[in-house]
Design a protein around this motif. Sequence first.
Motif, PDB file in Angstrom:
ATOM      1  N   THR A   2       0.844  -1.191   0.000  1.00  7.56           N
ATOM      2  CA  THR A   2       0.000   0.000   0.000  1.00  7.56           C
ATOM      3  C   THR A   2       0.884   1.248   0.000  1.00  7.56           C
ATOM      4  O   THR A   2       1.732   1.409   0.879  1.00  7.56           O
ATOM      5  N   PRO A   3       0.704   2.147  -0.971  1.00  4.74           N
ATOM      6  CA  PRO A   3       1.544   3.348  -1.004  1.00  4.74           C
ATOM      7  C   PRO A   3       1.194   4.319   0.122  1.00  4.74           C
ATOM      8  O   PRO A   3       0.021   4.504   0.469  1.00  4.74           O
ATOM      9  N   ILE A   4       2.217   4.941   0.689  1.00  2.64           N
ATOM     10  CA  ILE A   4       2.045   5.977   1.693  1.00  2.64           C
ATOM     11  C   ILE A   4       2.040   7.320   0.973  1.00  2.64           C
ATOM     12  O   ILE A   4       3.018   7.674   0.308  1.00  2.64           O
ATOM     13  N   ASP A 269       8.073  -0.129   7.218  1.00  2.00           N
ATOM     14  CA  ASP A 269       8.219  -1.544   7.571  1.00  2.00           C
ATOM     15  C   ASP A 269       7.134  -1.972   8.558  1.00  2.00           C
ATOM     16  O   ASP A 269       6.555  -3.060   8.431  1.00  2.00           O
ATOM     17  N   ALA A 270       6.858  -1.120   9.547  1.00  2.00           N
ATOM     18  CA  ALA A 270       5.816  -1.452  10.523  1.00  2.00           C
ATOM     19  C   ALA A 270       4.453  -1.535   9.849  1.00  2.00           C
ATOM     20  O   ALA A 270       3.646  -2.417  10.157  1.00  2.00           O
ATOM     21  N   LEU A 271       4.180  -0.612   8.933  1.00  2.00           N
ATOM     22  CA  LEU A 271       2.922  -0.655   8.195  1.00  2.00           C
ATOM     23  C   LEU A 271       2.826  -1.934   7.374  1.00  2.00           C
ATOM     24  O   LEU A 271       1.781  -2.586   7.341  1.00  2.00           O
ATOM     25  N   GLY A 272       3.927  -2.307   6.746  1.00  2.00           N
ATOM     26  CA  GLY A 272       3.933  -3.532   5.949  1.00  2.00           C
ATOM     27  C   GLY A 272       3.627  -4.758   6.796  1.00  2.00           C
ATOM     28  O   GLY A 272       2.848  -5.620   6.382  1.00  2.00           O
ATOM     29  N   ARG A 273       4.222  -4.835   7.984  1.00  2.00           N
ATOM     30  CA  ARG A 273       3.964  -5.972   8.873  1.00  2.00           C
ATOM     31  C   ARG A 273       2.512  -5.981   9.341  1.00  2.00           C
ATOM     32  O   ARG A 273       1.867  -7.030   9.403  1.00  2.00           O
ATOM     33  N   TYR A 274       2.014  -4.797   9.664  1.00  2.00           N
ATOM     34  CA  TYR A 274       0.633  -4.689  10.147  1.00  2.00           C
ATOM     35  C   TYR A 274      -0.351  -5.141   9.066  1.00  2.00           C
ATOM     36  O   TYR A 274      -1.262  -5.933   9.335  1.00  2.00           O
TER      37      TYR A 274
END
Length: 290
Positions: A2-4, A269-274
Amino acid sequence: MTPIISALSEVSDRYDAVFCDLWGCLHDGVRALPEAVEALQGFKARGGTVVLLTNAPRPRVYVERQIERLGVPRDCWDTIATSGDSARTGMFQGDVGQKVWFVGEETDRVFFDPLKLVHDPVAVERVDLSEAEGIVCCGPRDPLSPPDVMREELEDAKARGLKLLCANPDVIVDRGDSREWCAGAVAAYYEELGGTALYYGKPHAPVYDLARQRMAEAGREPEGARVLAIGDGIATDIAGAEGQGIDSLFITGGLAAAETKTSDQPDADALGRYLAEAPHTPTYALGKLR
């Protein structure tokens, strides 16, 4: 992945309307968030329609008064669709019977105000649990207490086969720095006990039907409109958008601020893991609505 994005304006020209969540996006339960207000004002200035789509368990007139007190200006939105009005439609259509046991705070009793959306409504009567044909839940009696404090009453209701009408599918909400329980927590606990709960707010379809009806009333034809859902709840805002086949903007600095390590923007990275562990994928992510 998902793009930020950096701001709503980065993608706003792709959409005719936004369905914007309130709590966690436009206000924090205590005050309006200035950057979010400016973002919605900017979207409207470019010709967009703003529908405030909230799981608040109240009629929209009371939500309008609440957000005015919090400092949300009238020029940043066009109309409001609430889970409360969607659920009230179900109640006045008789979804949980005529005699209902009410669960909620005193301020939630406006849920029983007359509703013009329903022709020939059921004459709903609030009664004790022992007499009830169904349950109307606007939230816990004490939002700081977990739903299992009601175990004995809910087990009794389940044994009698009562359906629970949930006026707000949200499980938790943050009021400033305090986290509170919502009606969705009571409904989920009732289901754990074996009971049946009925849902009308996000992510369920009835409130989106109401939002499109409100869009039409505001002068925007919903048929064929390009809509972006904005919210901080993966299980409500983002799931609902997926179910409706519309794009979504996930505000990571709300309910998932800790998990996504959001201060101004989420840690990638945290967003990706979530999101890897989440059952729903937003179209875009943004730390705070701006």
